[in-house]
Write a protein that holds these residues in place. Structure first.
Motif, short mmCIF file in Angstrom:
data_model
loop_
_atom_site.label_atom_id
_atom_site.label_comp_id
_atom_site.label_asym_id
_atom_site.label_seq_id
_atom_site.Cartn_x
_atom_site.Cartn_y
_atom_site.Cartn_z
N LEU A 283 0.08 4.05 -2.70
CA LEU A 283 -0.23 5.42 -2.30
C LEU A 283 0.76 6.41 -2.88
N ALA A 284 2.03 6.00 -3.00
CA ALA A 284 3.02 6.88 -3.63
C ALA A 284 2.68 7.10 -5.10
N GLY A 285 2.20 6.05 -5.77
CA GLY A 285 1.77 6.22 -7.16
C GLY A 285 0.53 7.06 -7.30
N CYS A 286 -0.31 7.12 -6.24
CA CYS A 286 -1.51 7.95 -6.27
C CYS A 286 -1.24 9.38 -5.84
N GLY A 287 -0.01 9.70 -5.45
CA GLY A 287 0.32 11.07 -5.06
C GLY A 287 0.08 11.35 -3.60
N PHE A 288 -0.06 10.33 -2.76
CA PHE A 288 -0.28 10.51 -1.32
C PHE A 288 1.07 10.80 -0.67
N ALA A 289 1.25 12.04 -0.21
CA ALA A 289 2.56 12.46 0.29
C ALA A 289 2.74 12.23 1.78
N ALA A 290 1.69 11.89 2.51
CA ALA A 290 1.79 11.71 3.95
C ALA A 290 2.29 10.31 4.29
N ASP A 291 2.40 10.05 5.58
CA ASP A 291 2.81 8.73 6.05
C ASP A 291 1.72 7.72 5.71
N ARG B 39 0.82 -1.21 0.00
CA ARG B 39 0.00 0.00 0.00
C ARG B 39 0.85 1.26 0.00
N GLU B 40 2.04 1.19 0.54
CA GLU B 40 2.94 2.35 0.49
C GLU B 40 3.31 2.68 -0.95
N LEU B 41 3.59 1.66 -1.76
CA LEU B 41 3.90 1.88 -3.17
C LEU B 41 2.67 2.38 -3.93
N LEU C 233 -7.00 1.61 -5.44
CA LEU C 233 -5.70 2.31 -5.47
C LEU C 233 -4.95 2.04 -6.76
N ARG C 234 -5.02 0.80 -7.25
CA ARG C 234 -4.37 0.49 -8.53
C ARG C 234 -5.01 1.26 -9.67
N ALA C 235 -6.34 1.35 -9.65
CA ALA C 235 -7.03 2.11 -10.70
C ALA C 235 -6.67 3.58 -10.64
N LYS D 245 11.33 13.20 -7.85
CA LYS D 245 11.16 11.85 -8.39
C LYS D 245 10.40 10.96 -7.41
N GLN D 246 10.66 11.11 -6.11
CA GLN D 246 9.94 10.32 -5.12
C GLN D 246 8.49 10.74 -5.01
N ARG D 247 8.22 12.03 -5.14
CA ARG D 247 6.83 12.49 -5.05
C ARG D 247 6.01 12.06 -6.25
N ILE D 248 6.61 12.03 -7.44
CA ILE D 248 5.87 11.62 -8.62
C ILE D 248 5.50 10.13 -8.52
N GLY D 249 6.45 9.30 -8.23
CA GLY D 249 6.18 7.89 -7.94
C GLY D 249 5.79 7.04 -9.13
N THR D 250 6.03 7.50 -10.37
CA THR D 250 5.75 6.68 -11.55
C THR D 250 7.03 6.48 -12.36
#
Length: 296
Positions: A76-84, A72-74, A140-142, A209-214
């Motif tokens: 959420l990063a791909g969805c742009g979720f910047a929080a913990d 889920r961390e990966l 989340l994948r969608a 690059k980490q914030r974009i996540g793609t």
């Protein structure tokens, strides 16, 4: 009991109206031009940078080193979720527990009428919500796929603009500043990266690059870093190759979207056929069955 259910239904309808009004007001406010405001820097609004307490994670049975958390961390990063990501898992676990408790309470209150309308509303809806929250990885994948396509479109436009400015004497930071109006989804991340550029460009690009996540965002950040260090014709040729890759991905996504749309239209086209069978053919079938039963 029915009066109590009617009162709760009326209260739910009023609450739903307020919720929809709040969403509408939020959508209207989003249309206003963005202006930097100072109150956003207050300490109580920096919860995104604050990790979730370990005691809360232990209470809900969440382990940071677990495979479910890392997956889920990966996502959420791909969805742009910047929080913990632990905050999301805490809200999810608490929501599932609350929905199950509400469904159990409804079953206790309506134990003599489990098939009543009130039981279906007060017990079925929380169970459906818990089921949807349990399948959050599908959503989340969608969302990640949708966001990745939108980011690829914007990266493709920015890359074309950078290629157009290849012969200019401007530095890469100024060129990226001129590309900001062409962005929408990644505008906040791009503006933050350009603001952090003056402090340390390498760190700014790495965090961007980490914030974009793609994958396309990472390749775009690496291309920008290469242009920053060696702004020459050879690296602009690399940018041209990346542009062709982005274009190919967008065309494949467009073809896949057309295929999905055709399947959906095919399914929708079958609805009138089923309705015709129900209205015209089914009564004749029933009459035939009655005739055979009378003969028997």
């Amino acid at each position: 009991m029915m009066q109590w259910v009617t009162a709760w239904a009326a209260a739910g309808a009023v609450l739903g109206q307020f919720v929809f009004a709040a969403f509408g007001l939020y959508a209207l406010l989003r249309l206003l031009p963005r202006r930097p405001v100072r109150w956003k820097r207050l300490a109580f609004l920096t919860w995104r940078k604050t990790p979730a307490p370990d005691s809360w994670l232990k209470m809900f049975g969440i382990r940071r080193e677990g495979p479910s958390y890392q997956e889920r961390e990966l996502l959420l990063a791909g969805c742009g979720f910047a929080a913990d990501p632990a905050w999301y898992l805490l809200v999810r676990r608490a929501g599932i527990a609350a929905c199950l408790a509400l469904a159990a309470l409804a079953a206790v209150l309506f134990q003599d009428r489990l098939l009543s309308v009130a039981m279906q509303l007060l017990g079925g809806i929380p169970l459906l919500a818990a089921f949807l929250m349990k399948l959050d990885r599908v959503w989340l994948r969608a969302l990640r796929k949708m966001r990745a396509m939108q980011l690829t479109k914007e990266i493709y436009v920015i890359s074309n603009q950078l290629l157009y400015l290849a012969d200019s004497t401007l530095n890469i930071h100024t060129k990226l500043m001129r590309c900001v109006p062409y962005t929408k989804v990644m505008r906040g991340d791009l503006e933050r990266m350009l603001a952090e550029w003056y402090h340390d460009p390498a760190v700014a690009l790495r965090e961007f690059k980490q914030r974009i996540g793609t994958d396309d965002g990472m390749s775009f950040a690496e291309t920008i870093d290469a242009l920053r260090q060696h702004e020459s014709v050879e690296y602009y040729e690399l940018l041209r190759v990346r542009i062709s890759d982005y274009k190919e991905k967008l065309e494949l996504a467009k073809e896949s979207r057309k295929e999905s749309t055709s399947y959906a239209l095919f399914i929708i086209a079958g609805v009138p056929i089923l309705y015709t069978f129900q209205v015209f053919i089914y009564p004749w079938v029933r009459e035939g069955q009655k005739l055979f039963q009378s003969l028997g």
